[in-house]
Scaffold this motif. Structure first.
Motif, PDB file in Angstrom:
ATOM      1  N   THR A  56      35.678 -34.869  18.596  1.00 47.85           N
ATOM      2  CA  THR A  56      34.558 -35.327  19.423  1.00 47.85           C
ATOM      3  C   THR A  56      34.718 -36.800  19.755  1.00 47.85           C
ATOM      4  N   ALA A  57      35.234 -37.575  18.779  1.00 48.47           N
ATOM      5  CA  ALA A  57      35.419 -39.017  18.978  1.00 48.47           C
ATOM      6  C   ALA A  57      36.682 -39.310  19.783  1.00 48.47           C
ATOM      7  N   GLY A  58      37.467 -38.260  20.069  1.00 48.76           N
ATOM      8  CA  GLY A  58      38.716 -38.470  20.812  1.00 48.76           C
ATOM      9  C   GLY A  58      39.782 -39.153  19.976  1.00 48.76           C
ATOM     10  N   GLU A  59      39.667 -39.062  18.646  1.00 50.54           N
ATOM     11  CA  GLU A  59      40.648 -39.691  17.751  1.00 50.54           C
ATOM     12  C   GLU A  59      41.776 -38.715  17.459  1.00 50.54           C
ATOM     13  N   PRO A  60      43.018 -39.126  17.716  1.00 50.23           N
ATOM     14  CA  PRO A  60      44.133 -38.239  17.374  1.00 50.23           C
ATOM     15  C   PRO A  60      44.254 -38.114  15.855  1.00 50.23           C
ATOM     16  N   TYR A  61      44.560 -36.902  15.400  1.00 48.31           N
ATOM     17  CA  TYR A  61      44.789 -36.665  13.977  1.00 48.31           C
ATOM     18  C   TYR A  61      45.767 -35.520  13.841  1.00 48.31           C
ATOM     19  N   VAL A  62      46.373 -35.406  12.678  1.00 52.16           N
ATOM     20  CA  VAL A  62      47.268 -34.290  12.412  1.00 52.16           C
ATOM     21  C   VAL A  62      46.790 -33.610  11.135  1.00 52.16           C
ATOM     22  N   PRO A  63      46.456 -32.304  11.194  1.00 48.87           N
ATOM     23  CA  PRO A  63      46.079 -31.596   9.972  1.00 48.87           C
ATOM     24  C   PRO A  63      47.322 -31.257   9.147  1.00 48.87           C
ATOM     25  N   HIS A  64      47.209 -31.348   7.842  1.00 48.78           N
ATOM     26  CA  HIS A  64      48.312 -31.004   6.935  1.00 48.78           C
ATOM     27  C   HIS A  64      47.773 -30.109   5.830  1.00 48.78           C
ATOM     28  N   ALA A  65      48.267 -28.877   5.760  1.00 48.54           N
ATOM     29  CA  ALA A  65      47.855 -27.955   4.702  1.00 48.54           C
ATOM     30  C   ALA A  65      48.751 -28.157   3.488  1.00 48.54           C
ATOM     31  N   PHE A  66      48.196 -27.926   2.302  1.00 48.54           N
ATOM     32  CA  PHE A  66      48.969 -28.015   1.059  1.00 48.54           C
ATOM     33  C   PHE A  66      48.314 -27.084   0.044  1.00 48.54           C
ATOM     34  N   ASP A  67      48.986 -26.884  -1.082  1.00 50.85           N
ATOM     35  CA  ASP A  67      48.420 -26.053  -2.136  1.00 50.85           C
ATOM     36  C   ASP A  67      47.512 -26.931  -2.984  1.00 50.85           C
ATOM     37  N   GLY A  68      46.215 -26.777  -2.797  1.00 50.41           N
ATOM     38  CA  GLY A  68      45.261 -27.622  -3.507  1.00 50.41           C
ATOM     39  C   GLY A  68      44.919 -27.120  -4.890  1.00 50.41           C
ATOM     40  N   ARG A  69      45.525 -25.993  -5.316  1.00 50.34           N
ATOM     41  CA  ARG A  69      45.278 -25.418  -6.642  1.00 50.34           C
ATOM     42  C   ARG A  69      43.788 -25.343  -6.956  1.00 50.34           C
ATOM     43  N   GLY A  70      43.018 -24.862  -5.990  1.00 45.77           N
ATOM     44  CA  GLY A  70      41.591 -24.660  -6.207  1.00 45.77           C
ATOM     45  C   GLY A  70      40.832 -25.934  -6.506  1.00 45.77           C
ATOM     46  N   GLY A  71      41.321 -27.058  -5.987  1.00 47.42           N
ATOM     47  CA  GLY A  71      40.626 -28.324  -6.200  1.00 47.42           C
ATOM     48  C   GLY A  71      41.175 -29.087  -7.388  1.00 47.42           C
ATOM     49  N   GLN A  72      42.185 -28.515  -8.057  1.00 45.76           N
ATOM     50  CA  GLN A  72      42.742 -29.166  -9.253  1.00 45.76           C
ATOM     51  C   GLN A  72      43.949 -30.042  -8.942  1.00 45.76           C
ATOM     52  N   ALA A  73      44.448 -30.009  -7.712  1.00 42.41           N
ATOM     53  CA  ALA A  73      45.640 -30.801  -7.383  1.00 42.41           C
ATOM     54  C   ALA A  73      45.277 -32.287  -7.373  1.00 42.41           C
ATOM     55  N   GLU A  74      46.076 -33.080  -8.077  1.00 37.62           N
ATOM     56  CA  GLU A  74      45.882 -34.538  -8.059  1.00 37.62           C
ATOM     57  C   GLU A  74      46.367 -35.070  -6.711  1.00 37.62           C
ATOM     58  N   ALA A  75      45.766 -36.188  -6.282  1.00 37.09           N
ATOM     59  CA  ALA A  75      46.169 -36.786  -5.001  1.00 37.09           C
ATOM     60  C   ALA A  75      47.661 -37.115  -5.005  1.00 37.09           C
ATOM     61  N   SER A  76      48.201 -37.521  -6.161  1.00 34.43           N
ATOM     62  CA  SER A  76      49.631 -37.860  -6.220  1.00 34.43           C
ATOM     63  C   SER A  76      50.507 -36.614  -6.010  1.00 34.43           C
ATOM     64  N   GLU A  77      50.054 -35.444  -6.512  1.00 36.32           N
ATOM     65  CA  GLU A  77      50.797 -34.180  -6.275  1.00 36.32           C
ATOM     66  C   GLU A  77      50.744 -33.824  -4.802  1.00 36.32           C
ATOM     67  N   ILE A  78      49.591 -34.063  -4.187  1.00 32.68           N
ATOM     68  CA  ILE A  78      49.412 -33.756  -2.768  1.00 32.68           C
ATOM     69  C   ILE A  78      50.396 -34.587  -1.943  1.00 32.68           C
ATOM     70  N   ALA A  79      50.558 -35.862  -2.320  1.00 31.24           N
ATOM     71  CA  ALA A  79      51.491 -36.751  -1.618  1.00 31.24           C
ATOM     72  C   ALA A  79      52.901 -36.176  -1.675  1.00 31.24           C
ATOM     73  N   VAL A  80      53.308 -35.674  -2.844  1.00 29.99           N
ATOM     74  CA  VAL A  80      54.637 -35.077  -2.999  1.00 29.99           C
ATOM     75  C   VAL A  80      54.760 -33.871  -2.063  1.00 29.99           C
ATOM     76  N   GLN A  81      53.720 -33.023  -2.038  1.00 30.14           N
ATOM     77  CA  GLN A  81      53.763 -31.840  -1.157  1.00 30.14           C
ATOM     78  C   GLN A  81      53.854 -32.235   0.312  1.00 30.14           C
ATOM     79  N   LEU A  82      53.168 -33.332   0.679  1.00 29.81           N
ATOM     80  CA  LEU A  82      53.169 -33.762   2.080  1.00 29.81           C
ATOM     81  C   LEU A  82      54.419 -34.571   2.419  1.00 29.81           C
ATOM     82  N   GLY A  83      55.170 -34.971   1.390  1.00 29.80           N
ATOM     83  CA  GLY A  83      56.397 -35.735   1.613  1.00 29.80           C
ATOM     84  C   GLY A  83      56.135 -37.162   2.054  1.00 29.80           C
ATOM     85  N   VAL A  84      55.042 -37.740   1.579  1.00 26.57           N
ATOM     86  CA  VAL A  84      54.717 -39.132   1.929  1.00 26.57           C
ATOM     87  C   VAL A  84      54.441 -39.918   0.647  1.00 26.57           C
ATOM     88  N   PRO A  85      54.518 -41.268   0.715  1.00 21.93           N
ATOM     89  CA  PRO A  85      54.241 -42.069  -0.484  1.00 21.93           C
ATOM     90  C   PRO A  85      52.799 -41.860  -0.961  1.00 21.93           C
TER      91      PRO A  85
END
Length: 167
Positions: free
Chosen positions: A18-47
């Protein structure tokens, strides 16, 4: 932007569109909310420093404040309280997260909360052209420009994170 049939968009995605802001969605295995942000970074391949977690805190009078901090850091509650202009802050009890924000643990986003809460993004976010934050559901992040995120969340940048031991 026609209607995509690839699944329902989250509130966060709708707000960005709605705001016209570009974004990119990235899906990952969130382990039902138990995934740590640092694990998510590894899955996304970013620091880990580029992936941000959304934390909700409160004062003893139950005033809530939101802080967005890098996955490789922790929220410095003393700095956070100073930034928010209050004496002390504690993490919001998990049982109160959904009623207050409309989000579940592991899927909390600074955008699209049920009530607009004072929000602060760690200043380190400004180093990145894009950062990753929750899209408001477990297993989905959005990659977005930090200034756009701050504008839409009516957030300010402040030094509120403490870096990991050897980061």
């Amino acid at each position: 932007m026609g209607h995509m049939k690839a699944g329902r968009k989250t509130n966060v995605e709708r707000i960005l569109e709605t705001a016209g802001e570009p974004y990119v969605p990235h899906a990952f295995d969130g382990r039902g909310g138990q995934a740590e942000a640092s694990e998510i970074a590894v899955q996304l391949g970013v620091p880990a420093a580029q992936v941000f977690k959304t934390l909700v805190t409160e004062t003893e009078r139950h005033e809530a404040f939101v802080f967005v901090v890098p996955a490789d850091g922790t929220l410095d509650l003393k700095k956070a309280a100073r930034t928010a202009g209050v004496r002390a802050l504690a993490m919001l009890p998990l049982a109160r997260l959904f009623p207050l924000t409309g989000y579940r643990h592991g899927g909390c986003s600074p955008l699209g909360m049920k009530r607009r809460l004072p929000t602060f993004i760690d200043a380190s976010a400004e180093m990145w052209p894009r950062i990753f934050v929750s899209a408001g559901q477990i297993g989905l992040n959005v990659e977005v420009a930090p200034r756009a995120l701050a504008a839409l969340a009516q957030a300010s940048f402040a030094e509120v994170a403490r870096r990991g031991g050897d980061a």
